[in-house]
Design an enzyme around this catalytic site. Sequence first.
Site, PDB file in Angstrom:
ATOM      1  N   TYR A 198      -2.180  -2.357   6.249  1.00 55.40           N
ATOM      2  CA  TYR A 198      -1.978  -2.336   4.789  1.00 55.40           C
ATOM      3  C   TYR A 198      -3.002  -1.396   4.155  1.00 55.40           C
ATOM      4  CZ  TYR A 198       1.171  -6.142   5.675  1.00 55.40           C
ATOM      5  OH  TYR A 198       2.222  -6.870   6.168  1.00 55.40           O
ATOM      6  N   SER A 199      -2.533  -0.556   3.234  1.00 54.70           N
ATOM      7  CA  SER A 199      -3.450   0.346   2.524  1.00 54.70           C
ATOM      8  C   SER A 199      -4.347  -0.488   1.625  1.00 54.70           C
ATOM      9  CB  SER A 199      -2.674   1.313   1.622  1.00 54.70           C
ATOM     10  OG  SER A 199      -1.676   1.980   2.341  1.00 54.70           O
ATOM     11  N   CYS A 231       2.482   8.617  -0.477  1.00 56.13           N
ATOM     12  CA  CYS A 231       2.383   7.299   0.173  1.00 56.13           C
ATOM     13  C   CYS A 231       3.539   6.399  -0.267  1.00 56.13           C
ATOM     14  CB  CYS A 231       1.048   6.640  -0.181  1.00 56.13           C
ATOM     15  SG  CYS A 231       0.703   5.184   0.841  1.00 56.13           S
ATOM     16  N   TYR A 241       5.654   4.600   5.544  1.00 57.09           N
ATOM     17  CA  TYR A 241       5.964   3.520   6.491  1.00 57.09           C
ATOM     18  C   TYR A 241       7.320   2.908   6.189  1.00 57.09           C
ATOM     19  CZ  TYR A 241       3.493   1.353   2.487  1.00 57.09           C
ATOM     20  OH  TYR A 241       3.052   1.019   1.233  1.00 57.09           O
ATOM     21  N   GLU A 249       1.010   9.331   4.103  1.00 60.08           N
ATOM     22  CA  GLU A 249       1.035   8.086   4.876  1.00 60.08           C
ATOM     23  C   GLU A 249       2.268   7.308   4.413  1.00 60.08           C
ATOM     24  OE1 GLU A 249      -2.804   6.535   6.627  1.00 60.08           O
ATOM     25  OE2 GLU A 249      -2.476   5.205   4.917  1.00 60.08           O
TER      26      GLU A 249
HETATM   27  P1  FAD Z   1       8.119  -7.718  10.400  1.00 57.53           P
HETATM   28  O1  FAD Z   1       8.260  -9.150  10.659  1.00 57.53           O
HETATM   29  O2  FAD Z   1       7.241  -6.933  11.306  1.00 57.53           O
HETATM   30  O3  FAD Z   1       9.531  -7.063  10.308  1.00 57.53           O
HETATM   31  C1  FAD Z   1       9.658  -5.692  10.303  1.00 57.53           C
HETATM   32  C2  FAD Z   1      10.834  -5.346  11.170  1.00 57.53           C
HETATM   33  O4  FAD Z   1      12.008  -5.873  10.586  1.00 57.53           O
HETATM   34  C3  FAD Z   1      11.065  -3.857  11.261  1.00 57.53           C
HETATM   35  O5  FAD Z   1      10.280  -3.288  12.263  1.00 57.53           O
HETATM   36  C4  FAD Z   1      12.542  -3.799  11.542  1.00 57.53           C
HETATM   37  O6  FAD Z   1      12.749  -3.976  12.928  1.00 57.53           O
HETATM   38  C5  FAD Z   1      13.087  -5.012  10.833  1.00 57.53           C
HETATM   39  N1  FAD Z   1      13.690  -4.672   9.547  1.00 57.53           N
HETATM   40  C6  FAD Z   1      13.058  -4.306   8.425  1.00 57.53           C
HETATM   41  N2  FAD Z   1      13.926  -4.078   7.434  1.00 57.53           N
HETATM   42  C7  FAD Z   1      15.130  -4.302   7.955  1.00 57.53           C
HETATM   43  C8  FAD Z   1      16.443  -4.219   7.423  1.00 57.53           C
HETATM   44  N3  FAD Z   1      16.666  -3.865   6.157  1.00 57.53           N
HETATM   45  N4  FAD Z   1      17.477  -4.523   8.252  1.00 57.53           N
HETATM   46  C9  FAD Z   1      17.270  -4.875   9.537  1.00 57.53           C
HETATM   47  N5  FAD Z   1      16.051  -4.952  10.099  1.00 57.53           N
HETATM   48  C10 FAD Z   1      15.004  -4.676   9.304  1.00 57.53           C
HETATM   49  N6  FAD Z   1       3.133  -2.668   3.287  1.00 57.53           N
HETATM   50  C11 FAD Z   1       2.822  -3.146   2.069  1.00 57.53           C
HETATM   51  O7  FAD Z   1       3.485  -4.055   1.555  1.00 57.53           O
HETATM   52  N7  FAD Z   1       1.737  -2.650   1.376  1.00 57.53           N
HETATM   53  C12 FAD Z   1       0.952  -1.661   1.868  1.00 57.53           C
HETATM   54  O8  FAD Z   1      -0.022  -1.251   1.215  1.00 57.53           O
HETATM   55  C13 FAD Z   1       1.264  -1.150   3.176  1.00 57.53           C
HETATM   56  N8  FAD Z   1       0.510  -0.205   3.716  1.00 57.53           N
HETATM   57  C14 FAD Z   1       0.824   0.298   4.944  1.00 57.53           C
HETATM   58  C15 FAD Z   1       0.016   1.302   5.470  1.00 57.53           C
HETATM   59  C16 FAD Z   1       0.321   1.836   6.712  1.00 57.53           C
HETATM   60  C17 FAD Z   1      -0.545   2.940   7.263  1.00 57.53           C
HETATM   61  C18 FAD Z   1       1.435   1.332   7.434  1.00 57.53           C
HETATM   62  C19 FAD Z   1       1.777   1.904   8.774  1.00 57.53           C
HETATM   63  C20 FAD Z   1       2.207   0.333   6.925  1.00 57.53           C
HETATM   64  C21 FAD Z   1       1.917  -0.207   5.674  1.00 57.53           C
HETATM   65  N9  FAD Z   1       2.683  -1.246   5.131  1.00 57.53           N
HETATM   66  C22 FAD Z   1       2.372  -1.713   3.861  1.00 57.53           C
HETATM   67  C23 FAD Z   1       3.784  -1.867   5.873  1.00 57.53           C
HETATM   68  C24 FAD Z   1       3.250  -3.090   6.653  1.00 57.53           C
HETATM   69  O9  FAD Z   1       2.382  -2.648   7.684  1.00 57.53           O
HETATM   70  C25 FAD Z   1       4.341  -3.906   7.346  1.00 57.53           C
HETATM   71  O10 FAD Z   1       5.106  -3.046   8.147  1.00 57.53           O
HETATM   72  C26 FAD Z   1       5.261  -4.634   6.378  1.00 57.53           C
HETATM   73  O11 FAD Z   1       4.530  -5.530   5.570  1.00 57.53           O
HETATM   74  C27 FAD Z   1       6.308  -5.443   7.168  1.00 57.53           C
HETATM   75  O12 FAD Z   1       5.637  -6.281   8.051  1.00 57.53           O
HETATM   76  P2  FAD Z   1       6.172  -7.751   8.344  1.00 57.53           P
HETATM   77  O13 FAD Z   1       5.310  -8.349   9.384  1.00 57.53           O
HETATM   78  O14 FAD Z   1       6.326  -8.514   7.082  1.00 57.53           O
HETATM   79  O15 FAD Z   1       7.618  -7.474   8.894  1.00 57.53           O
END
Ligand code: FAD
Length: 370
Positions: free
Chosen positions: A149-150, A328, A370, A368
């Site tokens: 997360y940023s 971003c 994602y 950046e």
């Molecule tokens: P997970 O449980 O990991 O689910 C994600 C997975 O669900 C995906 O990989 C995909 O397989 C599946 N999926 C997602 N959407 C769909 C769809 N529509 N249909 C079907 N499958 C789907 N997030 C923020 O909110 N704020 C930030 O500031 C932020 N900064 C980031 C900075 C960087 C450098 C990076 C790489 C990512 C950032 N993210 C940010 C994103 C964050 O890291 C997570 O990826 C995001 O919160 C989702 O994680 P999760 O564990 O909730 O979802």
Amino acid sequence: MAYSETKVVLGGLAHIPIIIGFFYLIRRQYSFGAMLRNGKNTLSDQIKAAAPAKAAAPAKAAAPAKAAATAKKPHSDVPVNTYKPKAPFVGTVTENYSVLKDGAIGKVQHITFDLSGADPEFKYVEGQSCGILAAGEDAKGKPHRPRLYSIASTRYGDNFSGNTLSLCVRQLQYEKDGETINGVCSTYLCNLSPGDKVKISGPVGKEMLLPEEEDSNIIMLATGTGIAPMRAYLRRMFEPTEIEKHQWNFRGKAWLFMGAPKTANLLYDADFEHYKSKFPENLKYTKAISREQKNTQGGRMYIQDRVLEYAEQIFTMIENPKTHIYLCGLKGMEPGIDEAMTTAASAKGLDWAELRPKLRKEGRWHAETY
Ligand code: FAD
Ligand code: A2P
């Protein structure tokens, strides 16, 4: 003169043109290096003059190259990976509130963690990210992998004490086979309460750091939670207590392009409007509200449409070597931004396919997504 002596003298004379040539090359390189250091050539001059620059390239002078090698690399003292995912710091939630207004789509929370007691200290700078390890286990019974997360706060934190870190998190939710799926880590974060303990790793990343020069120009292109690092930059530039705290007095031009689906989804909008009213000469703030505004083709208004609208001003800024661009948010916006930049660049007689890698190499293009 004996035959052997004549050979030595003639041999020596034959080296004179080589020696002269060698000194000529060194002289040329010194003046080329000085030109670069003085920054006399603008970006478009440099691109238009790409051919002569290439021709001069093979004769690299030893002295400027050595000087560059011994100079301190920018941001070399920025901390990274103080806390690894295997040995994270356990922070305490101090607040967790919605940053959306009534009628907004989805759930986006501003969450702050207390970092005090960290040994070593959990220090970070604007533009870095951190890892969050959600509580519980995955389907295989293993701990959840960290999500990045940023960081949305400045190094001084929202309360300026220097020992907090804030995030801006959208809860991931999507429909699959008629069922609502909640993202693991984003749901965990959005549902935290003050006092909860959270495993945090990092800080990580040097891609999105601000330049050190106070007279830099900063163009920011954000969609949704991509605003997080931009919030940190804008607080560093324009928040009065921040300015009092540090010796970095921003005097350049900052321009934020923000994409959100609805007005109610504009994150930290009141703060940015306030900064704009206080610093009208230094901050521009342009919004693309996709589901309320239309682009010239009658489609949803995206930030790339705004880039096209202000192409002339944006590229005039980019021609200044002190201008940096930060992108971003949604990965999906990158092709659209590229397309808009290509059109905007060509109106100025520039080739974006050449310019973008050049800006990157110069450390002026920061992305950046994602
Ligand atoms: P997970 O449980 O990991 O689910 C994600 C997975 O669900 C995906 O990989 C995909 O397989 C599946 N999926 C997602 N959407 C769909 C769809 N529509 N249909 C079907 N499958 C789907 N997030 C923020 O909110 N704020 C930030 O500031 C932020 N900064 C980031 C900075 C960087 C450098 C990076 C790489 C990512 C950032 N993210 C940010 C994103 C964050 O890291 C997570 O990826 C995001 O919160 C989702 O994680 P999760 O564990 O909730 O979802
Ligand atoms: P939309 O969802 O109306 O298509 P949020 O993360 O709060 O949903 O905001 C993301 C913003 O980015 C929305 O306005 C969204 O518009 C917009 N968006 C979606 N796809 C793109 C894209 N390919 N390029 C630029 N902006 C996009």
